[in-house]
Design a protein around this motif. Structure first.
Motif, mmCIF file in Angstrom:
data_model
loop_
_atom_site.group_PDB
_atom_site.id
_atom_site.type_symbol
_atom_site.label_atom_id
_atom_site.label_comp_id
_atom_site.label_asym_id
_atom_site.label_seq_id
_atom_site.Cartn_x
_atom_site.Cartn_y
_atom_site.Cartn_z
ATOM 1 N N ARG A 167 -52.999 -13.417 43.007
ATOM 2 C CA ARG A 167 -53.446 -13.573 41.621
ATOM 3 C C ARG A 167 -53.609 -12.217 40.950
ATOM 4 O O ARG A 167 -53.266 -12.034 39.774
ATOM 5 C CB ARG A 167 -54.775 -14.338 41.580
ATOM 6 C CG ARG A 167 -54.655 -15.804 41.978
ATOM 7 C CD ARG A 167 -56.018 -16.438 42.089
ATOM 8 N NE ARG A 167 -55.931 -17.810 42.543
ATOM 9 C CZ ARG A 167 -56.965 -18.498 43.020
ATOM 10 N NH1 ARG A 167 -58.150 -17.934 43.088
ATOM 11 N NH2 ARG A 167 -56.818 -19.741 43.421
ATOM 12 N N LEU A 168 -54.142 -11.231 41.701
ATOM 13 C CA LEU A 168 -54.292 -9.886 41.159
ATOM 14 C C LEU A 168 -52.932 -9.293 40.830
ATOM 15 O O LEU A 168 -52.744 -8.672 39.777
ATOM 16 C CB LEU A 168 -55.029 -8.999 42.170
ATOM 17 C CG LEU A 168 -55.208 -7.530 41.780
ATOM 18 C CD1 LEU A 168 -56.014 -7.409 40.492
ATOM 19 C CD2 LEU A 168 -55.892 -6.755 42.905
ATOM 20 N N ALA A 169 -51.962 -9.488 41.721
ATOM 21 C CA ALA A 169 -50.613 -8.974 41.488
ATOM 22 C C ALA A 169 -49.993 -9.630 40.260
ATOM 23 O O ALA A 169 -49.291 -8.972 39.477
ATOM 24 C CB ALA A 169 -49.742 -9.203 42.720
ATOM 25 N N GLU A 170 -50.244 -10.918 40.070
ATOM 26 C CA GLU A 170 -49.709 -11.630 38.907
ATOM 27 C C GLU A 170 -50.300 -11.057 37.620
ATOM 28 O O GLU A 170 -49.595 -10.892 36.613
ATOM 29 C CB GLU A 170 -50.017 -13.122 39.008
ATOM 30 C CG GLU A 170 -49.215 -13.841 40.085
ATOM 31 C CD GLU A 170 -49.666 -15.280 40.279
ATOM 32 O OE1 GLU A 170 -50.759 -15.637 39.775
ATOM 33 O OE2 GLU A 170 -48.935 -16.045 40.934
ATOM 34 N N ARG A 171 -51.595 -10.740 37.649
ATOM 35 C CA ARG A 171 -52.230 -10.137 36.477
ATOM 36 C C ARG A 171 -51.668 -8.750 36.207
ATOM 37 O O ARG A 171 -51.451 -8.359 35.052
ATOM 38 C CB ARG A 171 -53.745 -10.062 36.679
ATOM 39 C CG ARG A 171 -54.466 -11.398 36.524
ATOM 40 C CD ARG A 171 -55.932 -11.280 36.843
ATOM 41 N NE ARG A 171 -56.558 -10.182 36.128
ATOM 42 C CZ ARG A 171 -57.754 -9.672 36.457
ATOM 43 N NH1 ARG A 171 -58.414 -10.156 37.488
ATOM 44 N NH2 ARG A 171 -58.275 -8.695 35.757
ATOM 45 N N MET A 172 -51.424 -7.980 37.285
ATOM 46 C CA MET A 172 -50.841 -6.648 37.124
ATOM 47 C C MET A 172 -49.439 -6.746 36.531
ATOM 48 O O MET A 172 -49.076 -5.972 35.637
ATOM 49 C CB MET A 172 -50.802 -5.935 38.471
ATOM 50 C CG MET A 172 -52.170 -5.567 39.018
ATOM 51 S SD MET A 172 -52.103 -4.892 40.692
ATOM 52 C CE MET A 172 -51.205 -3.356 40.401
ATOM 53 N N GLN A 173 -48.665 -7.715 37.025
ATOM 54 C CA GLN A 173 -47.323 -7.910 36.498
ATOM 55 C C GLN A 173 -47.362 -8.255 35.009
ATOM 56 O O GLN A 173 -46.562 -7.750 34.216
ATOM 57 C CB GLN A 173 -46.614 -9.031 37.263
ATOM 58 C CG GLN A 173 -46.009 -8.620 38.586
ATOM 59 C CD GLN A 173 -44.673 -7.910 38.405
ATOM 60 O OE1 GLN A 173 -44.542 -6.994 37.605
ATOM 61 N NE2 GLN A 173 -43.688 -8.331 39.167
ATOM 62 N N ALA A 174 -48.284 -9.127 34.641
ATOM 63 C CA ALA A 174 -48.391 -9.536 33.240
ATOM 64 C C ALA A 174 -48.755 -8.356 32.353
ATOM 65 O O ALA A 174 -48.243 -8.211 31.236
ATOM 66 C CB ALA A 174 -49.431 -10.648 33.104
ATOM 67 N N ALA A 175 -49.665 -7.489 32.855
ATOM 68 C CA ALA A 175 -50.066 -6.317 32.079
ATOM 69 C C ALA A 175 -48.935 -5.304 31.981
ATOM 70 O O ALA A 175 -48.653 -4.751 30.915
ATOM 71 C CB ALA A 175 -51.298 -5.671 32.714
ATOM 72 N N LEU A 176 -48.244 -5.060 33.100
ATOM 73 C CA LEU A 176 -47.142 -4.094 33.105
ATOM 74 C C LEU A 176 -45.982 -4.560 32.237
ATOM 75 O O LEU A 176 -45.282 -3.746 31.615
ATOM 76 C CB LEU A 176 -46.653 -3.872 34.540
ATOM 77 C CG LEU A 176 -47.583 -3.052 35.447
ATOM 78 C CD1 LEU A 176 -47.109 -3.125 36.893
ATOM 79 C CD2 LEU A 176 -47.650 -1.606 34.982
ATOM 80 N N ALA A 177 -45.777 -5.862 32.194
ATOM 81 C CA ALA A 177 -44.661 -6.413 31.425
ATOM 82 C C ALA A 177 -44.777 -6.094 29.938
ATOM 83 O O ALA A 177 -43.784 -6.091 29.222
ATOM 84 C CB ALA A 177 -44.585 -7.924 31.631
#
Length: 222
Positions: A167-177
């Motif tokens: 879930r943390l990685a998904e949030r990081m991906q969303a922010a980086l995107a």
């Protein structure tokens, strides 16, 4: 207090229904003092109370709109970058401006997964009489209340479960995107778009090993 503790309590209520059916009579309403009334927000309040976290919400209320206004006044209202533990407020077509709520369990590319009271799998979504896990699209989300959980200040990666790490990685991906491509890479990135190598979206997002391997294989075939 952590979001996971609140969510653990909410998960334990999955499948609970009002009794008798269609009555809005629940233990959540009885606890709140408004039994026989629509109870989606009372379910949220009950879960936070059972976790000892009711004080993390800006107000004790049974109203979605009331909690939203209190959150805005308290500076804990968010409309993007949602997190597990956020109290999400929905606006379904044809209903009130703020007609339903739940506790976000995870964030997806298209919306959120939340645990909600007084909904259903197939019937009414805002007065369905059951505690359910629901997937909702971003277009029905008004915003969310952001409780100040302990992990907001001190995130201990070593204590996260595999599910929480994903879930943390998904949030990081969303922010980086949302980040633009750097000025150094911009010219070549534009050339890559012109050649059809990329569609130009999410330029700063992570690339997995599988994606990198496929890209290398495709390049080798050219």
């Amino acid at each position: 207090m952590t979001a996971e503790k609140v969510l653990s309590i909410a998960r334990g209520e999955l499948g609970n229904t009002e009794s008798p059916a269609g009555s809005n009579r629940t233990k959540y309403g009885k606890w709140f003092g408004l039994d026989w009334n629509p109870w989606c927000m009372m379910f949220v309040m009950w879960c936070f109370s059972q976790a000892g976290a009711l004080g993390l919400l800006p107000k004790r209320t049974a109203s979605c709109g009331d909690l939203m206004r209190a959150a805005k006044a308290a500076g804990c209202w968010v409309t993007e970058d949602y997190r597990p533990g956020d109290v999400v407020i929905y606006d379904f077509p044809g209903g009130a401006a703020t007609d339903h709520t739940g506790i976000i369990e995870s964030v997806t590319a298209s919306g959120v997964v939340a645990i909600e009271g007084n909904t259903s799998q197939a019937g009414s979504q805002s007065n369905g009489g059951q505690v359910c896990r629901k997937s909702r699209k971003y277009n029905v989300i008004v915003g969310a209340v952001r409780p100040k959980f302990e992990e907001d200040d001190d995130l201990n990666i070593d204590k996260l479960t595999d599910t929480e790490l994903v879930r943390l990685a998904e949030r990081m991906q969303a922010a980086l995107a949302k980040q633009p491509v750097s000025a150094t890479l911009a010219p070549e990135f534009q050339e890559a778009q012109d050649r059809g190598v990329t569609d130009g979206t999410r330029p700063a997002a992570f690339v997995t090993r599988a994606q990198a391997a496929v890209m290398a294989l495709r390049a080798a075939k050219e």
